[in-house]
Design a protein around this motif. Structure first.
Motif, short mmCIF file in Angstrom:
data_model
loop_
_atom_site.label_atom_id
_atom_site.label_comp_id
_atom_site.label_asym_id
_atom_site.label_seq_id
_atom_site.Cartn_x
_atom_site.Cartn_y
_atom_site.Cartn_z
N VAL A 176 -1.71 3.65 -50.65
CA VAL A 176 -0.47 3.98 -51.37
C VAL A 176 -0.59 5.29 -52.14
CG1 VAL A 176 0.32 1.61 -51.50
CG2 VAL A 176 -1.11 2.51 -53.32
N ASN A 177 -1.79 5.65 -52.59
CA ASN A 177 -1.97 6.91 -53.29
C ASN A 177 -1.77 8.09 -52.35
OD1 ASN A 177 -2.63 8.45 -55.63
ND2 ASN A 177 -4.67 8.79 -54.81
N ALA A 178 -2.13 7.91 -51.09
CA ALA A 178 -2.02 9.00 -50.12
C ALA A 178 -0.60 9.19 -49.61
CB ALA A 178 -2.96 8.75 -48.94
N LEU A 179 0.21 8.15 -49.67
CA LEU A 179 1.53 8.20 -49.03
C LEU A 179 2.42 9.37 -49.48
CD1 LEU A 179 2.45 4.41 -48.83
CD2 LEU A 179 2.29 6.00 -46.91
N LEU A 209 -3.21 -5.55 -47.85
CA LEU A 209 -4.45 -5.50 -48.61
C LEU A 209 -4.27 -5.94 -50.06
CD1 LEU A 209 -5.79 -2.13 -47.19
CD2 LEU A 209 -6.96 -4.34 -46.99
N VAL A 210 -3.22 -5.46 -50.71
CA VAL A 210 -3.05 -5.81 -52.12
C VAL A 210 -2.71 -7.29 -52.28
CG1 VAL A 210 -0.58 -5.30 -52.39
CG2 VAL A 210 -2.15 -4.93 -54.31
N LEU A 211 -1.99 -7.84 -51.34
CA LEU A 211 -1.69 -9.27 -51.42
C LEU A 211 -2.92 -10.10 -51.09
CD1 LEU A 211 1.89 -9.32 -49.86
CD2 LEU A 211 1.24 -9.44 -52.27
N VAL A 237 3.99 -10.54 -54.55
CA VAL A 237 4.80 -10.24 -53.37
C VAL A 237 6.06 -9.47 -53.78
CG1 VAL A 237 6.21 -11.24 -51.54
CG2 VAL A 237 3.94 -12.17 -52.01
N LEU A 238 6.73 -9.94 -54.83
CA LEU A 238 7.94 -9.27 -55.30
C LEU A 238 7.66 -7.86 -55.79
CD1 LEU A 238 10.94 -9.40 -56.01
CD2 LEU A 238 10.30 -10.41 -58.21
N THR A 239 6.57 -7.70 -56.57
CA THR A 239 6.24 -6.39 -57.12
C THR A 239 5.88 -5.40 -56.04
OG1 THR A 239 5.41 -7.44 -59.14
CG2 THR A 239 4.70 -5.17 -58.71
N VAL A 240 5.03 -5.82 -55.12
CA VAL A 240 4.61 -4.92 -54.04
C VAL A 240 5.76 -4.59 -53.13
CG1 VAL A 240 3.12 -4.72 -52.02
CG2 VAL A 240 2.21 -5.63 -54.15
N GLY A 241 6.56 -5.60 -52.81
CA GLY A 241 7.71 -5.35 -51.94
C GLY A 241 8.65 -4.34 -52.54
N THR A 242 8.92 -4.46 -53.83
CA THR A 242 9.80 -3.51 -54.51
C THR A 242 9.18 -2.11 -54.53
OG1 THR A 242 10.67 -5.27 -55.93
CG2 THR A 242 11.01 -3.01 -56.66
N GLY A 243 7.89 -2.05 -54.84
CA GLY A 243 7.22 -0.76 -54.89
C GLY A 243 7.20 -0.06 -53.54
N LEU A 244 6.93 -0.80 -52.48
CA LEU A 244 6.90 -0.21 -51.15
C LEU A 244 8.28 0.24 -50.71
CD1 LEU A 244 4.40 -2.60 -49.33
CD2 LEU A 244 3.99 -0.26 -50.10
N ALA A 255 5.01 2.98 -54.91
CA ALA A 255 4.11 2.02 -54.27
C ALA A 255 2.75 2.00 -54.98
CB ALA A 255 3.93 2.35 -52.79
N PHE A 256 2.25 3.17 -55.34
CA PHE A 256 0.98 3.24 -56.06
C PHE A 256 1.10 2.55 -57.41
CE2 PHE A 256 -2.06 5.89 -58.66
CZ PHE A 256 -3.20 5.25 -58.18
N HIS A 257 2.21 2.80 -58.11
CA HIS A 257 2.41 2.16 -59.41
C HIS A 257 2.51 0.65 -59.26
CE1 HIS A 257 4.30 6.21 -60.88
NE2 HIS A 257 2.98 6.26 -60.77
N ALA A 258 3.11 0.19 -58.17
CA ALA A 258 3.22 -1.25 -57.95
C ALA A 258 1.84 -1.87 -57.76
CB ALA A 258 4.09 -1.52 -56.73
N VAL A 259 0.97 -1.19 -57.02
CA VAL A 259 -0.39 -1.70 -56.84
C VAL A 259 -1.12 -1.75 -58.17
CG1 VAL A 259 -2.64 -1.19 -55.82
CG2 VAL A 259 -0.59 -1.01 -54.43
N LEU A 260 -0.96 -0.72 -58.99
CA LEU A 260 -1.60 -0.72 -60.30
C LEU A 260 -1.05 -1.86 -61.17
CD1 LEU A 260 -1.76 3.08 -61.15
CD2 LEU A 260 -3.59 1.62 -60.30
#
Length: 278
Positions: A176-179, A209-211, A237-244, A255-260
């Motif tokens: 996600v950092n590279a995206l 991966l994050v899930l 799931v909700l956080t990552v889905g929203t971030g992506l 997306a990176f912020h969601a992973v953090l």
């Protein structure tokens, strides 16, 4: 005085402050959850902070030429606001501080943290542009919790699920950092694994991966599942889905912020449940 303040501000900007603060906060949370006393928490947190500063500054120094060619904003070295000799001195000073502080935590803990830093420095110095770019993230993030646990009195064995979750979460963070920078990186010859996979597959990899990391942290610790741990997976799931979803916009780091954010959620789980060794 004004010049010193400007230099300090630029040094903070060049360190990649958000990742530095995030990783340092994770280390502090893990130290609290694993039972460190005040002295141990201070030593572990300071060692991780110094190490992250060295990694961030080395990354900005190594990327200065590429950042200048692509016109990336907010890069003090590439823009000439920080000189190369100063940045080299900052990298060396932070690295030495990290090593000394790590040694105060014990030989095994120091070995784990120094290896994590060597892995991160290798990424900055060239591995980021290869198909193996994800490996330093897996190694460094996996060794971070190992360092925290090994720094405890008696040097207990870090639990497998904790180390594995850290490695998996690190891999997700890499994707996600590279995206947001895939196009700029490709234009200057950086061809890491996310660049080879492309944006769509990298987003999918990050989500899986994050899930998976969250699942390890929810199901890995011994004992009955609490309501908080049961809610962690759907929240992730909700956080990552929203971030992506938001991260599909050009230049977005959502997306990176969601992973953090999920990582912070995971640390909260660890602090509440503890990190038993074994």
């Amino acid at each position: 005085m004004r010049q010193l303040a400007d230099t300090a501000r630029d040094l903070v900007a060049a360190s990649h402050p958000l990742p530095v603060l995030a990783v340092t906060s994770v280390a502090a949370g893990l130290a609290a959850g694993s039972g460190h006393g005040t002295g141990g928490m201070v030593t572990v947190t300071a060692a991780v902070l110094a190490g992250q500063l060295s990694v961030g500054w080395l990354n900005d120094l190594a990327d200065a030429g590429r950042d200048a060619r692509t016109g990336r904003a907010g890069k003090p070295v590439a823009e000439g606001r920080l000189g190369v000799p100063l940045m080299r001195a900052a990298v060396v000073a932070a690295a030495l501080a990290a090593v000394v502080l790590s040694l105060l935590a014990g030989p095994l803990a120091a070995a784990a943290h120094i290896l994590a830093l060597v892995s991160a420095w290798a990424y900055d110095l060239g591995l980021k542009a290869t198909r193996w770019s994800v490996v330093p993230y897996a190694v460094s993030f996996g060794l971070l919790p190992a360092f925290v646990v090994l720094a405890l009195p008696g040097q207990p064995v870090p639990p497998w699920w904790l180390v594995t979750a850290g490695a998996v979460l690190g891999c997700a963070a890499h994707f996600v950092n590279a995206l947001p920078d895939l196009a700029d990186d490709a234009a200057v010859g950086v061809r890491g694994l996310p660049h080879r996979l492309g944006a769509a597959r990298s987003r999918a990899a990050a989500a899986v991966l994050v899930l998976a990391a969250t699942g390890l942290l929810v199901l890995g610790p011994p004992g009955a599942l609490s309501d908080v741990r049961l809610l962690a997976l759907p929240a992730a799931v909700l956080t990552v889905g929203t971030g992506l979803l938001l991260g599909r916009r050009p230049g977005s780091r959502a997306a990176f912020h969601a992973v953090l954010l999920v990582a912070v959620m995971n640390v909260a789980l660890l602090v509440s449940a503890g990190v038993p060794a074994g």
